[in-house]
Design a protein around this motif. Structure first.
Motif, PDB file in Angstrom:
ATOM      1  N   VAL A   1       0.830  -1.203   0.000  1.00 20.98           N
ATOM      2  CA  VAL A   1       0.000   0.000   0.000  1.00 20.98           C
ATOM      3  C   VAL A   1       0.866   1.256   0.000  1.00 20.98           C
ATOM      4  N   SER A   2       2.098   1.156   0.478  1.00 18.96           N
ATOM      5  CA  SER A   2       3.017   2.293   0.443  1.00 18.96           C
ATOM      6  C   SER A   2       3.723   2.409  -0.905  1.00 18.96           C
ATOM      7  N   ARG A   3       4.014   1.280  -1.528  1.00 19.25           N
ATOM      8  CA  ARG A   3       4.812   1.296  -2.759  1.00 19.25           C
ATOM      9  C   ARG A   3       3.961   1.451  -4.016  1.00 19.25           C
ATOM     10  N   PHE A   4       2.794   0.799  -4.045  1.00 17.63           N
ATOM     11  CA  PHE A   4       1.964   0.801  -5.247  1.00 17.63           C
ATOM     12  C   PHE A   4       0.663   1.594  -5.075  1.00 17.63           C
ATOM     13  N   GLY A   5       0.345   1.931  -3.834  1.00 13.34           N
ATOM     14  CA  GLY A   5      -0.927   2.583  -3.570  1.00 13.34           C
ATOM     15  C   GLY A   5      -0.774   3.927  -2.889  1.00 13.34           C
ATOM     16  N   ASN A   6      -1.649   4.184  -1.926  1.00 11.43           N
ATOM     17  CA  ASN A   6      -1.674   5.447  -1.203  1.00 11.43           C
ATOM     18  C   ASN A   6      -1.878   5.123   0.267  1.00 11.43           C
ATOM     19  N   ASP A   7      -0.838   5.295   1.077  1.00 12.98           N
ATOM     20  CA  ASP A   7      -0.926   4.896   2.485  1.00 12.98           C
ATOM     21  C   ASP A   7      -1.347   6.028   3.421  1.00 12.98           C
TER      22      ASP A   7
ATOM     23  N   LYS B   1      -6.474   8.848   4.697  1.00 13.67           N
ATOM     24  CA  LYS B   1      -7.713   9.028   3.943  1.00 13.67           C
ATOM     25  C   LYS B   1      -7.958   7.897   2.945  1.00 13.67           C
ATOM     26  N   TYR B   2      -6.887   7.388   2.318  1.00 15.91           N
ATOM     27  CA  TYR B   2      -7.071   6.448   1.205  1.00 15.91           C
ATOM     28  C   TYR B   2      -6.445   5.070   1.427  1.00 15.91           C
ATOM     29  N   ARG B   3      -5.832   4.847   2.570  1.00 25.20           N
ATOM     30  CA  ARG B   3      -5.120   3.585   2.787  1.00 25.20           C
ATOM     31  C   ARG B   3      -6.026   2.369   2.589  1.00 25.20           C
ATOM     32  N   VAL B   4      -7.220   2.388   3.182  1.00 22.67           N
ATOM     33  CA  VAL B   4      -8.099   1.215   3.134  1.00 22.67           C
ATOM     34  C   VAL B   4      -8.561   0.933   1.708  1.00 22.67           C
ATOM     35  N   LYS B   5      -9.097   1.960   1.032  1.00 24.13           N
ATOM     36  CA  LYS B   5      -9.578   1.763  -0.339  1.00 24.13           C
ATOM     37  C   LYS B   5      -8.437   1.349  -1.268  1.00 24.13           C
ATOM     38  N   SER B   6      -7.287   1.966  -1.060  1.00 22.00           N
ATOM     39  CA  SER B   6      -6.130   1.665  -1.889  1.00 22.00           C
ATOM     40  C   SER B   6      -5.674   0.221  -1.699  1.00 22.00           C
TER      41      SER B   6
END
Length: 556
Positions: A338-344, A347-352
């Motif tokens: 979630v930190s490398r490919f998403g948004n940690d 606000k967006y950690r869960v959805k990401s």
């Protein structure tokens, strides 16, 4: 295609020293894994992959093995291992172990004997060479910094170590070495384990003559990977392994293979290849290599969606009907997904995290979940060098910052916060109590400070959590041949915001959509009205637009 049990399985990776401590010494152990089996079972997975639990001096967190038939005392003993295996099997969970046979520890009895004299019976178990002009035999650079060669005063020769100097490489040209490896594999398989994940297994075959590597960057030492990956005799070794060991057991095998291409993978894992079941390829986790080859993996650049789509699509299309993919985002050697490919961000950690899980688990192949991924655990974002434990990270800092002075301290700290293996190795976050419920003692490494917000207890108490979302994905795979076996159809490869693809099997179609941005976007995929939404990470059925990090999967 002849269907195999491991094609429908989902694997959960356990890094034992960071999973659960059961005796208060601050180090996770086999007793802790045993204690948490009900948790793993609740997630719904089929297989546990255990990182090395063998006896080791721990120069590289257990990947330097001194006795393949003994348990690391920090982790317990053979009695507790046998109990863990029996209980896992009672719960219908299989256990796959790490096989680390490119190298041993320098404390292994074979190497202790090997370095005594040139005529020792174990001398040819390792790779010894004379120096050249008073220097190492060639210009190869170790993956952990410095030369791959270490001088031994006792015999006035150098031994090869692709990794730390405490990890001498075995000589696979020697048939005695191979027979010893087959024997130790049988030892564990006869105990009842269910397969092996094979560490850097495509490095076993070294080039004849050990020539210098190209050194276009004029670095102190040249990149050794192109010289040792996928060597000339690797297929022979893997076929021999399969013939003498693997084919005699109903188990799964996955080889870690840096640099391997889809064409290589088809050779190793082809449905008629009689070598391995699948490989871990590195394409999608090495998309942001530093522009300066001397710095290699160390960077803090975000992953571009177009590059990610191109990489995953390439492997999906190439192996369809010919081999089998492993599906993973992160592991003990990679930063948190979630930190490398998403948004940690909060606000967006869960959805990401749910988006990334969906995109991966709907692909063709066997999915791997790394411990804590199902909680949405993030990178540690350590601020101080002394917080890091990983030998690769520390050696890289000393080489890049202090020795070669390629970047300054602050820049390298940003790189470590993005790419260090320690980001995945912080202790598992079980609850919001002291040390996150991992240990009653002093943890072997610093915890991620966000454990009071991100932990298993909190996830399990919320039916809309990332944990339960993963369980839905796993349930879908178990019940759907379309998800397991369907072929892959790429959609809109030039779309910089949305990752979409189809899977097709026996007249059915799966449409997978994921918005990789933090804004609303509109996309129209031509699907029939009778489509069924089988999973989404948003509750309400707003179909007009895709919201931030929204993912949907339709079947029709």
């Amino acid at each position: 295609m002849k269907k195999k049990w491991w094609q429908k399985a989902v694997v959960y990776q356990v890094y034992p020293r960071s999973f659960q401590d059961s005796n208060g010494d601050g180090i996770g152990d086999l007793g802790g894994v045993l204690k948490r089996l009900p948790y793993i079972k609740k997630l719904g997975v089929d297989v546990i992959w255990l990182n090395p639990v063998y006896k080791s001096p721990d120069k590289d967190n257990g990947y330097d093995i001194s006795d393949y038939r003994s348990i690391q005392p920090k982790f317990g003993n053979m009695e507790i291992f046998d109990k863990l295996l029996a209980e896992a099997h009672r719960l219908d969970l299989k256990i796959v172990m790490d096989l680390v046979v490119n190298h041993t520890s320098d404390q292994h009895e074979w190497f202790k004997e090997s370095k005594k004299s040139k005529d020792n019976p174990y001398r040819n178990f390792y790779i010894w060479r004379d120096g050249k002009d008073g220097k190492a035999p060639n210009n190869w650079g170790s993956f952990f910094g410095g030369s791959t060669w270490e001088y031994s005063e006792a015999t006035k020769q150098y031994y090869l170590h692709l990794f730390a100097k405490g990890q001498p490489d075995l000589n696979w040209e020697n048939p005695e070495v191979r027979e010893h490896v087959w024997d130790l594999m049988r030892f564990w398989l006869d105990k009842g384990i269910d397969g092996f994940r094979m560490d850097v297994v495509n490095f076993l075959s070294k080039p004849a003559g050990f020539p210098d590597a190209p050194n276009l960057e004029k670095a102190e030492y040249a990149n050794v990977e192109p010289m040792v990956a996928d060597g000339a005799k690797l297929n022979d070794y893997l076929r021999e392994m399969n013939d003498k060991v693997l084919s005699n057991y109903d188990v799964m095998s996955v080889g870690e293979m840096p640099s391997s291409t889809p064409e290589d993978a088809i050779e190793y894992t082809g449905l008629e290849a009689k070598e391995l079941n699948m490989i871990f390829q590195f394409d999608h986790v090495t998309l942001t290599m530093n522009d300066d080859p001397r710095i290699g993996k160390w960077n803090d650049k975000p992953v571009k969606l177009l590059d990610l789509k191109k990489s995953l699509s390439k492997w999906q299309k190439a192996l369809d009907g010919k081999g089998w993919n492993s599906l993973y985002w992160n592991n003990h050697d990679r930063a948190r997904v979630v930190s490398r490919f998403g948004n940690d961000s909060p606000k967006y950690r869960v959805k990401s995290a749910e988006l990334l899980a969906t995109i991966l688990h709907m692909l063709q192949g066997t999915p791997y979940i790394y411990q804590g991924e199902e909680l949405g655990m993030t990178n540690a974002h350590f601020k101080h060098l002394e917080d890091y434990q990983d030998i690769e990270s520390l050696e890289a800092y000393h080489q890049i910052v202090e020795h070669e002075k390629l970047v300054d301290h602050d820049t390298m700290m940003r790189y470590l916060a993005t790419e260090s293996r320690d980001n995945a190795r912080t202790p598992m976050q079980w609850n919001d109590s002291k040390n996150a419920g991992f240990t009653d003692g002093t943890p072997w490494m610093k915890l991620n400070e966000n454990y009071s917000e991100i932990n298993a207890e909190k996830e399990l108490s919320n039916q809309n959590s990332i944990f339960y979302y993963y369980r839905k994905l796993i349930d879908l795979r178990h019940s759907s041949d379309l998800i397991v076996y369907g072929n892959y159809v790429e959609l809109d490869p030039d779309d910089e915001e949305v990752f979409a693809y189809k899977r097709k099997y026996e007249g059915k179609t799966l449409l997978v959509i994921g918005n990789f941005t933090d804004k609303n976007v509109v996309r129209n995929y031509d699907v029939p009205k009778n489509k069924q939404l089988i999973i989404s990470n948003y509750d309400d059925k707003n179909v007009k637009e895709l919201r931030p990090y929204e993912t949907r999967v339709y079947e029709y």
